[in-house]
Enzyme design. Structure first.
Site, PDB file in Angstrom:
ATOM      1  CD  GLU A 239     -25.793 -19.493 -22.323  1.00  0.00           C
ATOM      2  OE1 GLU A 239     -27.129 -19.869 -22.090  1.00  0.00           O
ATOM      3  OE2 GLU A 239     -25.194 -19.429 -20.843  1.00  0.00           O
TER       4      GLU A 239
ATOM      5  CG  ASP B 125     -23.597 -21.164 -18.196  1.00  0.00           C
ATOM      6  OD1 ASP B 125     -24.661 -21.679 -16.913  1.00  0.00           O
ATOM      7  OD2 ASP B 125     -23.924 -20.513 -18.836  1.00  0.00           O
TER       8      ASP B 125
ATOM      9  CG  HIS C  16     -27.992 -15.042 -20.502  1.00  0.00           C
ATOM     10  ND1 HIS C  16     -28.755 -16.480 -20.003  1.00  0.00           N
ATOM     11  CD2 HIS C  16     -28.596 -14.091 -20.102  1.00  0.00           C
ATOM     12  CE1 HIS C  16     -29.394 -16.508 -18.805  1.00  0.00           C
ATOM     13  NE2 HIS C  16     -29.121 -14.212 -19.010  1.00  0.00           N
TER      14      HIS C  16
END
Length: 207
Positions: A36, A34, A173
């Protein structure tokens, strides 16, 4: 007959269907990751964090996490969402160094998994072009998987899938936390596919 257009293997082959040896190897070892970022556009925005988990034979084996210096201001609305601000990335590795570290973590594993993979791979591809390290991995998108497998749930956001599987709370997040929980979800998805007899790669059609 179910088909699943959530595997992208164009970087690996020109065939329209996933080679059996590839599917077997990707189920043995995968990298779930993932990112950000400072915003939504891979062309104009930059990565701020990369998180990844190595899964071997269905077991979480190793984690990777690094901040990335985007060399630009992180908008306040992004900081509110991710908790990452300029001070946290000021001394972080550059885009090129962080990408190199991520590729080294991936090693010989060439199959990645991400939630809304087009977004994350778009940033990797853009960074790779800027840094002379092309992104050429095959990948699966768990958003597309969830839409195919669970059409009746309210939406297919990561936190909704986490709730569906009753996994519990996680730090949404943040790249490393999202990658770890997604790895657990992907393992459960594969288990369901196998239980329903969807282990035959001839039934998994490349988009």
């Amino acid at each position: 007959l179910l088909t699943f257009p959530f595997f992208n293997t164009k970087a690996l082959c020109t065939e329209s269907k996933i080679p059996e040896h590839f599917f077997n190897s990707c189920c043995t070892e995968i990298i779930v990751f993932d990112l950000e970022t400072t915003g939504l556009s891979a062309a104009t925005e930059r990565m701020t964090e990369i998180g990844a988990v190595r899964v071997v034979n269905g077991v979480l084996k190793e984690e990777f996490n690094t901040f990335v210096n985007p060399e630009k201001h992180i908008p306040e609305r992004i900081t509110e969402l991710t908790g990452i601000d300029d001070s946290m990335v000021a001394d972080a590795p550059s885009e090129a160094e962080a990408l190199r570290m991520f590729y080294e973590f991936c090693g010989n594993c060439r199959f990645l998994v991400a939630h809304n993979a087009g977004f994350d791979t778009g940033f990797l591809r853009a960074a790779g072009e800027r840094c002379g390290m092309p992104f050429d991995c095959a990948y699966a998108d768990t958003v597309a998987m969830a839409r195919s497998m669970y059409p009746n749930i309210k939406n297919h956001k990561l936190d909704t899938i986490v709730e569906y599987y009753n996994i519990g709370e996680f730090h949404h997040h943040r790249a490393s936390d999202d990658a770890e929980v997604l790895a657990r979800i992907f393992i459960m998805m594969l288990e369901r596919l196998r239980s329903e007899g969807i282990g035959d790669v001839e039934r998994m059609i490349d988009a």
